[in-house]
Design a protein around this motif. Structure first.
Motif, PDB file in Angstrom:
ATOM      1  N   PRO A 105       0.819  -1.207   0.000  1.00  0.00           N
ATOM      2  CA  PRO A 105       0.000   0.000   0.000  1.00  0.00           C
ATOM      3  C   PRO A 105       0.850   1.253   0.000  1.00  0.00           C
ATOM      4  CG  PRO A 105      -0.314  -1.286   2.039  1.00  0.00           C
ATOM      5  CD  PRO A 105       0.675  -2.026   1.212  1.00  0.00           C
ATOM      6  N   ALA A 106       0.520   2.198  -0.867  1.00  0.00           N
ATOM      7  CA  ALA A 106       1.328   3.417  -0.986  1.00  0.00           C
ATOM      8  C   ALA A 106       0.496   4.533  -1.571  1.00  0.00           C
ATOM      9  CB  ALA A 106       2.548   3.156  -1.873  1.00  0.00           C
ATOM     10  N   LEU A 107       0.912   5.749  -1.264  1.00  0.00           N
ATOM     11  CA  LEU A 107       0.216   6.932  -1.755  1.00  0.00           C
ATOM     12  C   LEU A 107       1.267   7.982  -2.115  1.00  0.00           C
ATOM     13  CD1 LEU A 107      -2.631   8.409  -1.895  1.00  0.00           C
ATOM     14  CD2 LEU A 107      -2.103   9.235   0.417  1.00  0.00           C
ATOM     15  N   GLY A 108       1.162   8.552  -3.298  1.00  0.00           N
ATOM     16  CA  GLY A 108       2.066   9.646  -3.682  1.00  0.00           C
ATOM     17  C   GLY A 108       1.353  10.973  -3.485  1.00  0.00           C
ATOM     18  N   VAL A 109       1.994  11.896  -2.772  1.00  0.00           N
ATOM     19  CA  VAL A 109       1.354  13.198  -2.495  1.00  0.00           C
ATOM     20  C   VAL A 109       2.288  14.342  -2.901  1.00  0.00           C
ATOM     21  CG1 VAL A 109       0.252  14.646  -0.740  1.00  0.00           C
ATOM     22  CG2 VAL A 109       0.196  12.157  -0.494  1.00  0.00           C
ATOM     23  N   PRO A 110       1.910  15.121  -3.932  1.00  0.00           N
ATOM     24  CA  PRO A 110       2.723  16.298  -4.270  1.00  0.00           C
ATOM     25  C   PRO A 110       2.783  17.235  -3.068  1.00  0.00           C
ATOM     26  CG  PRO A 110       1.024  15.869  -5.937  1.00  0.00           C
ATOM     27  CD  PRO A 110       0.714  14.981  -4.773  1.00  0.00           C
ATOM     28  N   THR A 111       3.984  17.543  -2.621  1.00  0.00           N
ATOM     29  CA  THR A 111       4.144  18.326  -1.386  1.00  0.00           C
ATOM     30  C   THR A 111       5.333  19.257  -1.512  1.00  0.00           C
ATOM     31  OG1 THR A 111       3.439  16.360  -0.129  1.00  0.00           O
ATOM     32  CG2 THR A 111       4.480  18.138   1.127  1.00  0.00           C
ATOM     33  N   ASP A 112       5.130  20.523  -1.172  1.00  0.00           N
ATOM     34  CA  ASP A 112       6.263  21.443  -1.034  1.00  0.00           C
ATOM     35  C   ASP A 112       6.464  21.662   0.466  1.00  0.00           C
ATOM     36  OD1 ASP A 112       8.085  23.459  -0.920  1.00  0.00           O
ATOM     37  OD2 ASP A 112       7.001  24.825  -2.255  1.00  0.00           O
ATOM     38  N   VAL A 113       7.522  21.075   1.020  1.00  0.00           N
ATOM     39  CA  VAL A 113       7.697  21.145   2.479  1.00  0.00           C
ATOM     40  C   VAL A 113       7.931  22.570   2.977  1.00  0.00           C
ATOM     41  CG1 VAL A 113       8.506  18.753   2.727  1.00  0.00           C
ATOM     42  CG2 VAL A 113      10.179  20.596   2.371  1.00  0.00           C
ATOM     43  N   THR A 114       8.318  23.489   2.071  1.00  0.00           N
ATOM     44  CA  THR A 114       8.556  24.870   2.511  1.00  0.00           C
ATOM     45  C   THR A 114       7.249  25.603   2.817  1.00  0.00           C
ATOM     46  OG1 THR A 114       8.479  25.889   0.313  1.00  0.00           O
ATOM     47  CG2 THR A 114      10.603  24.998   1.010  1.00  0.00           C
ATOM     48  N   ASP A 115       6.131  25.015   2.415  1.00  0.00           N
ATOM     49  CA  ASP A 115       4.820  25.646   2.577  1.00  0.00           C
ATOM     50  C   ASP A 115       4.058  24.932   3.714  1.00  0.00           C
ATOM     51  OD1 ASP A 115       2.250  26.530   2.395  1.00  0.00           O
ATOM     52  OD2 ASP A 115       1.916  25.854   0.331  1.00  0.00           O
ATOM     53  N   PRO A 116       3.804  25.641   4.833  1.00  0.00           N
ATOM     54  CA  PRO A 116       3.124  24.980   5.959  1.00  0.00           C
ATOM     55  C   PRO A 116       1.776  24.368   5.563  1.00  0.00           C
ATOM     56  CG  PRO A 116       3.847  27.203   6.566  1.00  0.00           C
ATOM     57  CD  PRO A 116       4.138  27.044   5.107  1.00  0.00           C
ATOM     58  N   GLU A 117       1.076  25.021   4.631  1.00  0.00           N
ATOM     59  CA  GLU A 117      -0.235  24.478   4.222  1.00  0.00           C
ATOM     60  C   GLU A 117      -0.079  23.184   3.435  1.00  0.00           C
ATOM     61  OE1 GLU A 117      -2.638  27.445   2.302  1.00  0.00           O
ATOM     62  OE2 GLU A 117      -2.383  28.788   4.014  1.00  0.00           O
ATOM     63  N   SER A 118       0.997  23.104   2.662  1.00  0.00           N
ATOM     64  CA  SER A 118       1.254  21.884   1.897  1.00  0.00           C
ATOM     65  C   SER A 118       1.627  20.733   2.850  1.00  0.00           C
ATOM     66  CB  SER A 118       2.381  22.152   0.894  1.00  0.00           C
ATOM     67  OG  SER A 118       2.592  21.061   0.066  1.00  0.00           O
ATOM     68  N   ALA A 119       2.415  21.054   3.888  1.00  0.00           N
ATOM     69  CA  ALA A 119       2.777  20.031   4.884  1.00  0.00           C
ATOM     70  C   ALA A 119       1.523  19.558   5.633  1.00  0.00           C
ATOM     71  CB  ALA A 119       3.804  20.598   5.866  1.00  0.00           C
ATOM     72  N   GLY A 152      11.412  23.421   6.136  1.00  0.00           N
ATOM     73  CA  GLY A 152      10.616  22.305   5.616  1.00  0.00           C
ATOM     74  C   GLY A 152      10.451  21.218   6.667  1.00  0.00           C
ATOM     75  N   LEU A 153      11.535  20.954   7.369  1.00  0.00           N
ATOM     76  CA  LEU A 153      11.496  19.939   8.439  1.00  0.00           C
ATOM     77  C   LEU A 153      10.564  20.406   9.572  1.00  0.00           C
ATOM     78  CD1 LEU A 153      14.527  18.015   9.715  1.00  0.00           C
ATOM     79  CD2 LEU A 153      13.266  19.344  11.369  1.00  0.00           C
ATOM     80  N   LEU A 154      10.686  21.693   9.936  1.00  0.00           N
ATOM     81  CA  LEU A 154       9.819  22.223  11.005  1.00  0.00           C
ATOM     82  C   LEU A 154       8.351  22.187  10.584  1.00  0.00           C
ATOM     83  CD1 LEU A 154      11.897  25.276  12.270  1.00  0.00           C
ATOM     84  CD2 LEU A 154      11.375  23.187  13.531  1.00  0.00           C
ATOM     85  N   ASN A 155       8.070  22.550   9.337  1.00  0.00           N
ATOM     86  CA  ASN A 155       6.681  22.534   8.869  1.00  0.00           C
ATOM     87  C   ASN A 155       6.082  21.132   8.995  1.00  0.00           C
ATOM     88  OD1 ASN A 155       6.638  25.235   8.206  1.00  0.00           O
ATOM     89  ND2 ASN A 155       7.281  24.900   6.084  1.00  0.00           N
ATOM     90  N   CYS A 156       6.876  20.129   8.635  1.00  0.00           N
ATOM     91  CA  CYS A 156       6.356  18.751   8.713  1.00  0.00           C
ATOM     92  C   CYS A 156       6.195  18.321  10.172  1.00  0.00           C
ATOM     93  CB  CYS A 156       7.274  17.786   7.945  1.00  0.00           C
ATOM     94  SG  CYS A 156       7.168  18.058   6.169  1.00  0.00           S
ATOM     95  N   LEU A 157       7.132  18.714  11.026  1.00  0.00           N
ATOM     96  CA  LEU A 157       6.970  18.375  12.453  1.00  0.00           C
ATOM     97  C   LEU A 157       5.694  19.012  12.990  1.00  0.00           C
ATOM     98  CD1 LEU A 157      10.618  18.758  13.820  1.00  0.00           C
ATOM     99  CD2 LEU A 157       9.356  16.626  13.435  1.00  0.00           C
ATOM    100  N   HIS A 158       5.468  20.294  12.635  1.00  0.00           N
ATOM    101  CA  HIS A 158       4.272  20.981  13.146  1.00  0.00           C
ATOM    102  C   HIS A 158       2.996  20.318  12.637  1.00  0.00           C
ATOM    103  CE1 HIS A 158       6.858  24.796  13.878  1.00  0.00           C
ATOM    104  NE2 HIS A 158       6.848  23.994  14.914  1.00  0.00           N
TER     105      HIS A 158
END
Ligand SMILES: NC(=O)c1ccc[n+]([C@@H]2O[C@H](COP(=O)([O-])OP(=O)(O)OC[C@H]3O[C@@H](n4cnc5c(N)ncnc54)[C@H](O)[C@@H]3O)[C@@H](O)[C@H]2O)c1
Length: 272
Positions: free
Chosen positions: A54-68, A115-121
């Motif tokens: 099982p897998a899912l591909g998600v277009p994501t820009d980690v620099t954007d908090p809304e995208s994360a 980007g890392l902080l956005n994903c953690l948040h």
């Protein structure tokens, strides 16, 4: 030990290429559902489609908090929980500090650190609300410890920040039972030298890469890094180094040099 991973869900940022794609394959082979996130959305979907499980591909820009945040929503909507978050998306730029632009720094730090902080948040509140085994792995670099003179100081500064953030996070998340590992690869055969392929125009000029944009020289395979990383996660290691054997001695001497500087300074400044 992989039973810990069987049937659980991993999210891998920067999953469309290199170390991220290898992590996705390694985690899928150990029975995890995998969410592949990348600014290269087509690449993320392609890697997800090729995984065995099982897998899912998600277009994501980690620099954007809304995208994360949208990534976290998509992962939880599809699989219900996330046990392993791999903050791996990263970009590299060679060159001297004097020749760099503020745009260079903003681009590097917005992907590698913000980007890392956005994903953690986006993920931590949800992961904290779950029980059971949970882990965060952040990809730094051996460059976090000592930059190559004149060429990687900006990149090294962002990777140094990831080591500091990860060690702090490890203490912070301990009461929640969430583990943290920081992965420090040496040279790995990926598309990292061509990082500027994803550099948005908003960060200004594209500096020419002094070493070209081709394969990384004297590098190890991403699959080896992924295996060592996952073994490190499973044993709860704070730090994992994945290095070519020929680079081990050089890296060791760089780390010794760093501690030597600290040791000398402490000795000099000690009260007599
Ligand atoms: N290759 C090496 O020698 C090496 C060594 C040490 C550390 N690293 C680190 O490993 C990580 C993975 O890099 P790689 O070597 O596999 O390079 P790579 O270029 O092959 O893969 C990096 C991925 O990150 C994605 N990405 C870039 N900007 C993004 C953004 N804003 N949002 C989401 N995804 C984005 C890219 O599209 C790409 O798929 C990076 O953090 C890098 O700094 C690499």
């Amino acid at each position: 030990m992989s039973d810990q991973l069987q049937g659980r869900t991993a999210v891998v940022t920067g999953g469309a290429s290199g170390i991220g794609a290898a992590l996705c394959a390694e985690l899928a082979s150990r029975g995890m559902a995998v969410v592949v996130a990348d600014i290269d959305g087509a690449g993320a979907r392609r890697v997800a489609a090729e995984l065995d499980g099982p897998a899912l591909g998600v277009p994501t820009d980690v620099t954007d908090p809304e995208s994360a945040e949208a990534l976290a929503r998509a992962a939880y909507a599809e699989f219900g929980s996330v046990e392993l978050l791999c903050n791996n998306a990263g970009v590299l730029l060679f060159g001297t500090i004097a020749d760099s632009s503020v745009g260079d720094w903003r681009w590097l730090s917005s992907v590698n650190v913000e980007g890392l902080l956005n994903c953690l948040h986006a993920f931590l509140p949800r992961m904290r609300g779950q029980g059971g085994w949970r882990h965060v792995m952040n990809t730094a670099s051996t460059h976090a410890f000592l930059p190559d003179p004149g060429f990687t100081a900006l990149y090294s500064a962002t990777k140094n920040a990831i080591v500091a953030l990860s060690l702090g996070l490890r203490t912070e998340l301990e009461p929640d039972g969430i583990g943290v590992t920081v992965l420090c690869p040496g040279q790995v055969d990926t598309r990292i030298l061509d990082s500027q392929r994803n550099r948005p125009g908003t960060f200004g000029r594209r500096a020419a890469e002094p070493f070209g944009t081709g394969p990384v020289p004297m590098a190890i395979e991403p699959g080896q890094v992924a295996r060592e990383a996952v073994e490190g996660v499973l044993r709860g290691a704070p730090l994992v180094f994945a290095l070519p054997s020929h680079g081990r001695d050089l890296f060791h001497s760089q780390v010794r040099e760093l501690w030597q500087l600290a040791g000398d300074a402490l000795q000099r400044d000690a009260p007599h």
